[in-house]
Enzyme design. Structure first.
Site, PDB file in Angstrom:
ATOM      1  N   LEU A  69      -2.987  -8.745  -2.301  1.00 37.72           N
ATOM      2  CA  LEU A  69      -2.484  -8.616  -0.849  1.00 37.72           C
ATOM      3  C   LEU A  69      -3.383  -7.676   0.114  1.00 37.72           C
ATOM      4  CD1 LEU A  69       0.468  -8.400  -2.747  1.00 37.72           C
ATOM      5  CD2 LEU A  69       1.090  -9.473  -0.738  1.00 37.72           C
ATOM      6  N   ASP A  70      -3.897  -8.087   1.198  1.00 37.07           N
ATOM      7  CA  ASP A  70      -4.497  -7.412   2.285  1.00 37.07           C
ATOM      8  C   ASP A  70      -3.413  -6.462   2.808  1.00 37.07           C
ATOM      9  OD1 ASP A  70      -6.311  -6.463   4.191  1.00 37.07           O
ATOM     10  OD2 ASP A  70      -5.056  -7.701   5.428  1.00 37.07           O
ATOM     11  N   LYS A  71      -3.674  -5.315   3.153  1.00 37.95           N
ATOM     12  CA  LYS A  71      -2.685  -4.171   3.445  1.00 37.95           C
ATOM     13  C   LYS A  71      -2.318  -4.517   5.059  1.00 37.95           C
ATOM     14  CE  LYS A  71      -3.772  -0.165   4.669  1.00 37.95           C
ATOM     15  NZ  LYS A  71      -2.771   0.224   6.137  1.00 37.95           N
TER      16      LYS A  71
END
Length: 384
Positions: A69-71
């Protein structure tokens, strides 16, 4: 027909057995097993805000065991706010805001938007920027009021010396989960800005849902290690990878794949495009950029990360339904053909059984319509 005639059976018995075999052998249920489940599964996905680009994506989704997951913009809201400004001796807060805001006017990054909004709110009109260029994952540079200016990570200009007091202040900001960016002017660091993003309220429950699906969760961020780890600890991921440039994100995806994992990447920004394309399954948030959406295999409408877990659960449910349909169709034909060939099955009963088999497959597929209706995010029960 020939078997019964050779064996000495009557013409009526031979024709009865032959017709029954023809009816039972009709592969209606087999032909309906896959398309009906796919049709209902993708339709239910659309109702839940999950857009699947092709049936082959479902198989990839089912095999996923690691989710990255990208932040910013994915597990956080992506709406950043300026919380602090630190300047070096000889400079004023207004100067720092004016220079940073002027430079970031030409950028579309979330950090840039926050800086520009804060600068305009305090100072009004900002000067123009010339010779602007962005460095993906690091920051941006340009000429403001005749001086070469840059905003971003210290790696933008490794030769620039960071004053000790400023470094300490940035470390304290990052320990609280803020993003710290430097401002340099004519080769010297003249200040820093602290920006904060809010973690989505649904992010922690989304991670719980991923764990319920037996997925390893990796948080991938371009922010500093302290900032990324703070967010990672808040939502409960298994692993945090920080200070990742767009090329680093692709490298992380490939390392996970080389280790034998089937990797899904969830992102929303331009910097996530290469990683989304490299993963076995790319999932884009519908609130993200066109680049991310076009590079992804699945698009989740809206910004609720829990819907990603729902998408994976729906894919598993659909594939499971297809397998159940195929198993029934094969078992029905294999079991009924010898009975029909032996003359023990009336053609009328055979026709009713064939219609019943097809109806069973269609009805079993139609059950997917109720997926997630009562417990939309209890994926451990949804996949049962």
């Amino acid at each position: 027909l020939v078997g019964w005639l050779v064996a000495g059976g009557s013409v009526q018995e031979a024709f009865t057995a032959a017709v029954a075999v023809l009816i039972i052998a009709c592969p209606c249920a087999l032909g309906l097993a896959t398309p009906t489940a796919l049709l209902v599964g993708t339709g239910r996905g659309a109702q839940l805000g999950i857009l699947i680009k092709g049936p082959e994506v479902l198989e990839s989704t089912r095999r996923v065991d690691t989710i990255v997951l990208d932040k910013t913009g994915t597990v956080t809201t992506g709406r950043m706010a300026l919380l602090g400004v630190e300047v070096t001796e000889g400079h004023a807060r207004a100067d720092l805001l004016r220079w940073a805001g002027a430079l970031e006017q030409a950028s579309e990054h979330l950090v840039a938007r926050a800086i520009v909004e804060a600068a305009r709110a305090e100072l009004g009109t900002l000067p123009a920027v010339d010779d602007f260029h962005a460095v993906p994952g690091l920051g941006a540079a340009g000429t403001v009021e005749g001086h070469r200016t840059w905003v971003g990570k210290p790696q933008m200009h490794p030769e620039a010396v960071l004053p000790p007091g400023l470094a300490d202040r940035c470390a304290r900001w990052e320990a609280t989960g803020c993003t710290a960016v430097m401002l340099g002017r004519d080769g010297h660091v003249v200040g820093a800005l602290a920006l904060a993003d809010t973690v989505r309220q649904t992010a922690a429950s989304a991670i719980e849902a991923f764990h319920a699906l037996n997925l390893e969760c990796v948080l991938l961020s371009g922010d500093s290690g302290a900032t990324a780890r703070t967010v990672g600890d808040m939502i409960g991921v298994d692993r945090v990878v920080a200070e990742a440039l767009p090329t680093d994100k692709v490298r992380v995806i490939r390392e996970l794949q080389d280790a034998g994992g089937c990797v899904a990447m969830v992102g929303d920004g331009v910097n996530d495009g290469p990683a989304l394309a490299s993963a076995h399954l790319g999932i884009a948030m519908g609130s993200g950029t066109d680049v991310a959406i076009n590079a992804a295999d699945v698009v989740v409408v809206g910004d609720d990360v829990r819907t990603v877990a729902l998408a994976i659960a729906l894919a598993r449910r659909t594939i499971g339904t297809i397998r159940g349909n195929l198993a029934w169709a094969f078992a029905y034909n294999v079991a009924a053909l010898p009975v029909a060939a032996a003359g023990l099955l009336n053609p009328l009963i055979a026709a009713a059984a064939m219609a019943g088999s097809s109806a069973f497959v269609v009805g079993n597929s139609a059950r997917i319509r109720h997926f997630g209706r009562r417990l939309p995010f209890a994926v451990e029960r949804a996949t049962a």
